[in-house]
Design a protein around this motif. Sequence first.
Motif, PDB file in Angstrom:
ATOM      1  N   PRO A   1     -11.797  -3.214   8.073  1.00 54.39           N
ATOM      2  CA  PRO A   1     -12.507  -3.180   7.327  1.00 54.39           C
ATOM      3  C   PRO A   1     -13.132  -2.310   7.473  1.00 54.39           C
ATOM      4  CG  PRO A   1     -11.675  -5.070   6.514  1.00 54.39           C
ATOM      5  CD  PRO A   1     -11.022  -4.813   7.621  1.00 54.39           C
ATOM      6  N   MET A   2     -14.226  -2.505   8.569  1.00 57.63           N
ATOM      7  CA  MET A   2     -14.424  -2.076   9.464  1.00 57.63           C
ATOM      8  C   MET A   2     -14.477  -0.529   9.951  1.00 57.63           C
ATOM      9  SD  MET A   2     -15.618  -5.099  11.994  1.00 57.63           S
ATOM     10  CE  MET A   2     -17.341  -3.941  12.956  1.00 57.63           C
TER      11      MET A   2
ATOM     12  N   THR B   1      -9.367  -7.142   9.962  1.00 56.14           N
ATOM     13  CA  THR B   1      -8.017  -6.544   9.133  1.00 56.14           C
ATOM     14  C   THR B   1      -6.886  -7.507   8.480  1.00 56.14           C
ATOM     15  OG1 THR B   1      -7.919  -5.000  11.370  1.00 56.14           O
ATOM     16  CG2 THR B   1      -5.789  -5.406  10.091  1.00 56.14           C
ATOM     17  N   MET B   2      -6.819  -8.865   9.153  1.00 60.03           N
ATOM     18  CA  MET B   2      -6.230 -10.923   8.355  1.00 60.03           C
ATOM     19  C   MET B   2      -7.111 -10.446   7.346  1.00 60.03           C
ATOM     20  SD  MET B   2      -3.792 -10.452  10.410  1.00 60.03           S
ATOM     21  CE  MET B   2      -3.415 -11.718   9.793  1.00 60.03           C
ATOM     22  N   VAL B   3      -7.942 -10.371   6.881  1.00 56.65           N
ATOM     23  CA  VAL B   3      -8.316 -11.111   5.705  1.00 56.65           C
ATOM     24  C   VAL B   3      -8.610 -10.388   4.822  1.00 56.65           C
ATOM     25  CG1 VAL B   3     -10.560 -12.554   6.994  1.00 56.65           C
ATOM     26  CG2 VAL B   3     -11.823 -10.840   6.412  1.00 56.65           C
ATOM     27  N   ALA B   4      -8.489  -8.723   5.212  1.00 59.82           N
ATOM     28  CA  ALA B   4      -8.553  -7.604   4.360  1.00 59.82           C
ATOM     29  C   ALA B   4      -7.035  -8.023   2.727  1.00 59.82           C
ATOM     30  CB  ALA B   4      -8.188  -6.185   4.914  1.00 59.82           C
TER      31      ALA B   4
ATOM     32  N   PRO C   1      -5.966  -9.733  19.670  1.00 53.79           N
ATOM     33  CA  PRO C   1      -7.312  -8.567  19.092  1.00 53.79           C
ATOM     34  C   PRO C   1      -6.304  -8.241  17.686  1.00 53.79           C
ATOM     35  CG  PRO C   1      -6.339  -9.203  20.852  1.00 53.79           C
ATOM     36  CD  PRO C   1      -5.632  -9.951  20.867  1.00 53.79           C
ATOM     37  N   GLY C   2      -7.100  -7.523  16.949  1.00 53.44           N
ATOM     38  CA  GLY C   2      -6.443  -6.096  16.212  1.00 53.44           C
ATOM     39  C   GLY C   2      -6.239  -4.862  17.073  1.00 53.44           C
ATOM     40  N   ASN C   3      -6.302  -4.164  16.592  1.00 53.03           N
ATOM     41  CA  ASN C   3      -6.099  -2.832  17.173  1.00 53.03           C
ATOM     42  C   ASN C   3      -7.069  -2.265  17.791  1.00 53.03           C
ATOM     43  OD1 ASN C   3      -3.847  -2.098  15.457  1.00 53.03           O
ATOM     44  ND2 ASN C   3      -5.025  -2.842  13.759  1.00 53.03           N
TER      45      ASN C   3
ATOM     46  N   GLU D   1      -4.424   7.062  11.383  1.00 54.88           N
ATOM     47  CA  GLU D   1      -5.139   6.670  10.553  1.00 54.88           C
ATOM     48  C   GLU D   1      -5.222   5.655   9.323  1.00 54.88           C
ATOM     49  OE1 GLU D   1      -3.472   9.400  11.660  1.00 54.88           O
ATOM     50  OE2 GLU D   1      -5.028  10.215  12.691  1.00 54.88           O
ATOM     51  N   GLU D   2      -3.842   5.138   9.301  1.00 54.34           N
ATOM     52  CA  GLU D   2      -2.672   4.154   8.418  1.00 54.34           C
ATOM     53  C   GLU D   2      -3.274   2.932   8.757  1.00 54.34           C
ATOM     54  OE1 GLU D   2      -1.441   4.161   5.568  1.00 54.34           O
ATOM     55  OE2 GLU D   2      -0.461   2.050   5.811  1.00 54.34           O
ATOM     56  N   LEU D   3      -3.168   2.942  10.012  1.00 57.11           N
ATOM     57  CA  LEU D   3      -4.186   0.859  10.374  1.00 57.11           C
ATOM     58  C   LEU D   3      -5.570   0.959  10.324  1.00 57.11           C
ATOM     59  CD1 LEU D   3      -2.112   0.676  14.189  1.00 57.11           C
ATOM     60  CD2 LEU D   3      -2.516  -0.362  11.441  1.00 57.11           C
TER      61      LEU D   3
END
Length: 254
Positions: free
Chosen positions: A215-216, A251-254, A188-190, A208-210
């Motif tokens: 991207p979503m 997140t991982m591809v951004a 999972p991401g966040n 907010e930073e995360l």
Amino acid sequence: MDFSLTGKVALITGGSRGIGRATALGFARAGADVVVTSRKLPDLEEVAEEIRGLGSKSLAVASHIGRLDDINALVNKVNEEFGRIDILINNAGTSPAIAPILDVDERLWDAIMNLNLKGLVFLSQAVARVMKEHDGGKIINVASIDGLRPEPMPNGTYAISKAGVLMATRVMAVEWAQYKIRVNAVAPGNVHTRLGDSRFEVIAGYEEELVKRTPMKRIAEPDEMVGAMIYLASDASSFVTGQTIVVDGGTMVA
Ligand SMILES: NC(=O)c1ccc[n+]([C@@H]2O[C@H](COP(=O)([O-])OP(=O)(O)OC[C@H]3O[C@@H](n4cnc5c(N)ncnc54)[C@H](OP(=O)(O)O)[C@@H]3O)[C@@H](O)[C@H]2O)c1
């Protein structure tokens, strides 16, 4: 394509809340009987009651997954009640404090590693011994994108434990394919859960930073992890093993 879990027995660690609870309810909706475990029985009983309300059998068992005696007692109990285990979701995880590697002490290291990695491997071992006698099964390890790269805040011991989960997934997949046991991971991401949101109380502006780095542009809800779990637990993924599905809003591809 068969996404059904009808007639399957699933054991889900950390099933009392967050991603584990969402998965337990999702699996019951897909037709599985579900055993939920964590340290606090009253919380588990509530989830077990919800599962029974969906028409599936359920059992709540208190266990500390960082302790080998608890792990063995848990597997014996599930085996006694159901006679087999078809699906194991290694979801229980912890990160009780945030510390840079320069400051981490042995107590924090052990608390994280004992549950996130040691417990995961030894529970998988105990369950695989049961699966091996019953024509196989599926094990799904809940890792994290932190296992693929360190997160922005200094949570390194947790990241190291999750990197270990990804390699444990591959090792078990290779060793146990001969027993028809497939082993995969969801990273999972966040996600909004007690564990995920606890970081936002430690560092101001971190949520907010995360979100900015995703991207979503949002944090996920626990239910959004369940589709990947059902795919990996069902025959829809019958030729998939040793893999990791990243569910992170990009997140991982951004
Ligand atoms: N939320 C996120 O953003 C995120 C991101 C990536 C990965 N993950 C991973 O997702 C998994 C689930 O976490 P979550 O976010 O859903 O957290 P959560 O809502 O805080 O749930 C954690 C679960 O683990 C159980 N647990 C904790 N310590 C345990 C122990 N020693 N033995 C047995 N059970 C224990 C908890 O119940 P008790 O306290 O009653 O034992 C609870 O059921 C973890 O592996 C976590 O690392 C989460």
